[in-house]
Design a protein around this motif. Structure first.
Motif, PDB file in Angstrom:
ATOM      1  N   GLU A  25      64.972   9.841  73.259  1.00  0.00           N
ATOM      2  CA  GLU A  25      64.539  10.584  72.490  1.00  0.00           C
ATOM      3  C   GLU A  25      63.188  11.186  72.404  1.00  0.00           C
ATOM      4  O   GLU A  25      62.463  10.258  73.040  1.00  0.00           O
ATOM      5  N   VAL A  48      62.916  15.677  66.489  1.00  0.00           N
ATOM      6  CA  VAL A  48      63.374  14.654  67.492  1.00  0.00           C
ATOM      7  C   VAL A  48      64.409  15.215  68.339  1.00  0.00           C
ATOM      8  O   VAL A  48      65.423  15.885  67.739  1.00  0.00           O
ATOM      9  N   SER A  49      64.314  15.349  69.523  1.00  0.00           N
ATOM     10  CA  SER A  49      65.153  15.732  70.486  1.00  0.00           C
ATOM     11  C   SER A  49      65.902  14.775  71.319  1.00  0.00           C
ATOM     12  O   SER A  49      65.137  13.857  71.785  1.00  0.00           O
ATOM     13  N   PHE A  50      67.161  14.869  71.204  1.00  0.00           N
ATOM     14  CA  PHE A  50      67.995  13.924  72.101  1.00  0.00           C
ATOM     15  C   PHE A  50      68.637  14.495  73.454  1.00  0.00           C
ATOM     16  O   PHE A  50      69.683  15.397  73.258  1.00  0.00           O
ATOM     17  N   ALA A  56      68.750   6.125  71.083  1.00  0.00           N
ATOM     18  CA  ALA A  56      67.559   5.351  70.810  1.00  0.00           C
ATOM     19  C   ALA A  56      67.768   3.890  70.769  1.00  0.00           C
ATOM     20  O   ALA A  56      68.731   3.444  70.390  1.00  0.00           O
ATOM     21  N   GLU A 105      72.519   8.213  68.499  1.00  0.00           N
ATOM     22  CA  GLU A 105      72.713   8.601  69.900  1.00  0.00           C
ATOM     23  C   GLU A 105      73.336  10.353  69.881  1.00  0.00           C
ATOM     24  O   GLU A 105      73.961  10.499  68.792  1.00  0.00           O
ATOM     25  N   ASN A 106      72.942  10.872  70.929  1.00  0.00           N
ATOM     26  CA  ASN A 106      73.551  12.160  71.112  1.00  0.00           C
ATOM     27  C   ASN A 106      75.004  12.091  71.328  1.00  0.00           C
ATOM     28  O   ASN A 106      75.475  11.294  72.012  1.00  0.00           O
ATOM     29  N   LYS A 114      69.348  18.020  68.431  1.00  0.00           N
ATOM     30  CA  LYS A 114      67.894  18.087  67.704  1.00  0.00           C
ATOM     31  C   LYS A 114      67.856  17.933  66.347  1.00  0.00           C
ATOM     32  O   LYS A 114      68.728  18.650  65.673  1.00  0.00           O
TER      33      LYS A 114
END
Length: 136
Positions: A25, A48-50, A56, A105-106, A114
């Motif tokens: 991230e 915060v962008s994944f 993370a 996690e995405n 995001k």
């Protein structure tokens, strides 16, 4: 780097192949302000962008209280001792000081996720402290 012990494809095995690390991230601070009515504390808002597949490292946020809002995509999230939850665009959650965030996690392998994260924390404290490799 992650060591992949065995890759099997078309009946052929390869050993010792190195794979690139998983994406992580990124945090982009948007606002930092002192809280005038709460001496020693400040507010930080960050995006915060994944990227797709990003995860993370397990972490804590020290003495910070967090409000998290999903701006885009969806994320899997788990605080130690609680079940894994999936949060989608428009949903939110909070984290209390000292919470151990064991999973973030995405949820998508294709789309970016995001988050808007608002931290209320003692001025000067680290906003995120990753677990050391020896911690569970």
């Amino acid at each position: 780097m992650v060591l992949v012990a065995t890759i099997v494809g078309a009946g052929i095995a390869a050993r010792g192949v190195l794979a690139s690390p998983a994406p992580a991230e990124t945090l982009r601070p948007l606002v930092r302000e002192a809280l005038p009515d709460v001496p020693g504390y400040g507010l930080t808002a960050a995006e915060v962008s994944f990227p797709p597949g990003a995860k993370a490292v397990p972490h804590r946020h020290g003495k910070a209280f967090l409000f998290v809002y999903v701006l885009a995509g969806s994320v899997h999230s788990q605080i130690e001792g609680e079940p894994v939850r999936t949060f989608r665009t428009g949903e939110s959650w909070t984290e209390k000081p000292g919470d151990h965030h064991v999973l973030t996690e995405n949820a998508s392998a294709r789309d970016v996720a995001k988050l808007l994260v608002v931290f209320i924390a003692p001025k000067g404290d680290a906003l995120k402290v990753d677990d050391s490799p020896s911690e569970p």
